[in-house]
Design an enzyme around this catalytic site. Structure first.
Site, short mmCIF file in Angstrom:
data_model
loop_
_atom_site.label_atom_id
_atom_site.label_comp_id
_atom_site.label_asym_id
_atom_site.label_seq_id
_atom_site.Cartn_x
_atom_site.Cartn_y
_atom_site.Cartn_z
CG HIS A 181 70.49 -25.77 13.51
ND1 HIS A 181 72.26 -25.59 14.10
CD2 HIS A 181 71.28 -25.47 12.51
CE1 HIS A 181 72.59 -24.90 13.18
NE2 HIS A 181 71.65 -25.01 11.95
CE LYS A 199 79.87 -23.22 5.71
NZ LYS A 199 78.32 -23.22 5.82
NE ARG A 214 67.79 -20.42 8.27
CZ ARG A 214 69.21 -20.56 7.94
NH1 ARG A 214 69.66 -19.77 9.01
NH2 ARG A 214 69.79 -20.69 6.90
CB SER A 255 75.56 -21.53 13.17
OG SER A 255 74.64 -21.81 13.29
#
Ligand code: ADP
Length: 163
Positions: free
Chosen positions: A17, A41, A90, A128
Site C-alpha cells: 500500500h 467485512k 498486483r 494484508s
C-alpha cells in the site's frame, strides 16, 4: 494535477500500500487514503486503529491525508472535491473485481475516473490477508509492514490468542 482518493480496507496497511501511496503522492497534488468502513467485512483492526497506523506510516508525506468513510466512495469523492479513485493492481487476478468496481462507480457518477498503479514487483504478491495469516503462524513479517504495524499486529494476535 488533481486530488486522488486511495480507498481500501487497509487491515493493516502494508509496504505494498505504501509503495502505491508514495507513487501517487508524486503524481497528484493531494492524496487521501480512505479507510472504508465496511460493516459486512470482519476486520482485525478497528477503523480508528487502521487510520492511526496509516497516519503513522505517511507522516513524512505532506500531501497525503488519512480519513475514514462509511458509504459510497463516489460520495466521498464529491465531498473531498476529488476526481480520481486510485487502486493498486498486483496481478491479473485483481482485474475482474477492479473492472466491475470501476464500471459501477462510473455508473454512479460519470465524473468518477478510476486509475491504477502497479507497485514495485517485490510487492506484487503482498496482501494484508497474507500478512495476517503469516503473522498468526509465527512467520517473519518485518519485510512486509512498517515496524509500528508489526508490533501492533503481534500484540493483537496475542490478545486474540493467535500469536
Ligand atoms: P480492498 O478490500 O478494497 O481491496 P485493500 O486494503 O486490500 O482493500 O487494498 C486497497 C487497494 O490497494 C486495492 O486497490 C488493492 O488492490 C491495493 N493493494 C493491496 N495490496 C497491494 C500491494 N501489495 N501492491 C499494490 N497494491 C496493493
Amino acid at each position: 494535477m488533481a486530488r486522488a482518493l486511495y480507498p481500501g480496507t487497509f487491515d493493516p496497511i502494508t509496504n505494498g500500500h505504501l509503495d502505491i501511496i508514495h507513487r501517487a503522492s508524486q503524481l497528484f497534488e493531494a492524496v487521501d487514503v480512505v479507510i472504508a468502513v465496511n460493516v459486512r467485512k470482519a476486520s482485525l483492526f478497528s477503523v480508528e486503529e487502521r487510520v492511526e497506523m496509516a497516519r503513522e506510516c505517511t507522516r513524512n508525506l505532506p500531501n497525503v491525508e488519512v480519513l475514514s468513510h462509511a458509504g459510497l466512495m463516489v460520495d466521498c469523492l464529491r465531498k473531498r472535491n476529488a476526481q480520481v479513485l486510485l487502486r493498486g493492481l498486483r496481478a491479473v487476478s485483481d482485474f475482474e473485481y477492479e473492472f466491475q468496481m470501476a464500471l459501477m462507480n462510473k455508473k454512479l457518477d460519470a465524473r468518477c475516473e478510476t486509475m491504477y498503479l502497479m507497485p514495485s514487483e517485490k510487492y506484487t504478491y503482498l496482501a494484508s490477508s497474507l500478512v495476517r495469516e503469516l503473522a498468526a503462524l509465527g512467520g517473519d513479517i518485518s519485510e512486509f509492514v512498517p515496524s509500528g504495524v508489526e508490533v501492533r499486529l503481534r500484540d493483537r494476535l496475542k490478545e486474540t490468542g493467535n500469536g
